[in-house]
Design a protein around this motif. Structure first.
Motif, short mmCIF file in Angstrom:
data_model
loop_
_atom_site.label_atom_id
_atom_site.label_comp_id
_atom_site.label_asym_id
_atom_site.label_seq_id
_atom_site.Cartn_x
_atom_site.Cartn_y
_atom_site.Cartn_z
N SER A 35 1.06 -1.34 -0.09
CA SER A 35 0.14 -0.24 0.09
C SER A 35 0.95 1.22 -0.18
N ILE A 53 -3.41 4.09 -0.92
CA ILE A 53 -4.25 3.51 -1.80
C ILE A 53 -3.55 2.01 -1.15
N SER A 54 -4.56 0.86 -1.68
CA SER A 54 -4.49 -0.51 -1.62
C SER A 54 -3.52 -0.76 -2.99
N SER A 56 -3.59 -3.02 -4.82
CA SER A 56 -3.78 -3.42 -6.40
C SER A 56 -4.57 -1.84 -6.54
N GLY A 58 -7.52 -0.65 -5.80
CA GLY A 58 -8.72 -0.70 -5.53
C GLY A 58 -9.94 -0.35 -4.54
N THR A 59 -8.63 0.28 -3.87
CA THR A 59 -8.85 0.90 -2.32
C THR A 59 -8.37 2.31 -2.17
N THR A 60 -8.93 3.58 -1.33
CA THR A 60 -8.51 4.25 -1.44
C THR A 60 -9.08 5.19 0.47
N ASN A 61 -8.49 5.80 0.69
CA ASN A 61 -8.59 6.61 1.86
C ASN A 61 -8.31 7.68 2.02
N SER A 104 -3.43 -1.97 5.41
CA SER A 104 -5.20 -1.63 4.77
C SER A 104 -4.55 0.17 4.65
N PRO A 105 -5.44 0.49 3.58
CA PRO A 105 -5.33 1.90 3.53
C PRO A 105 -5.89 2.53 4.96
N TRP A 106 -6.97 2.47 5.16
CA TRP A 106 -7.80 2.35 6.22
C TRP A 106 -6.66 3.25 7.34
#
Length: 129
Positions: A35, A53-54, A56, A58-61, A104-106
């Motif tokens: 990440s 950002i993750s 891949s 696919g996930t952002t915060n 994780s981004p979170w």
């Protein structure tokens, strides 16, 4: 060993835009394993999370203070992550850093002092008329 280098900072007028890059290099690493987080530190203030950002993409915060203005993306084929800064404000003035980690981004965005696998040296963003 993973190394990160930021670029793209500079002086911009309020409501202007910048695109920051975070490019990874080194030996025997897989950029798409990590990440990526963008953090910033203004003079006299603590470092804070901006966007993450993750692996891949696919996930952002995002931090609340940049939602709708900043966008984080990545291109794993180029070993590079980006932070697009739009509608900049004087209070966005800071040194911007990127970091690579396995959280994780979170989690990353809430841990600006986390022990990550690599940090860049930072790039200065100054918003002033």
């Amino acid at each position: 060993q993973l190394e990160l280098a930021e670029s793209g900072g500079g002086l911009v007028q309020p409501v202007g835009s910048l695109k920051l890059s975070c490019t990874a290099s080194g030996s025997r690493f897989d950029f798409d394993f990590f990440s990526i987080g963008w953090f910033r530190q203004a003079p006299g203030k603590e470092r804070e999370g901006v966007a993450c950002i993750s692996s891949s993409g696919g996930t952002t915060n995002y931090a609340d203070f940049v939602k709708g203005r900043f966008t984080i993306t990545r291109d794993n084929g180029k070993n590079t992550a980006y932070l697009h800064l739009d509608n900049l404000k004087p209070e966005d003035t800071a040194v911007y850093y990127c970091a690579a980690g396995t959280s994780s981004p979170w989690i990353m965005i809430r841990e600006p002092e986390g022990e990550y696998d690599a940090w860049g040296q930072g790039t200065q963003v100054t918003v002033s008329s």
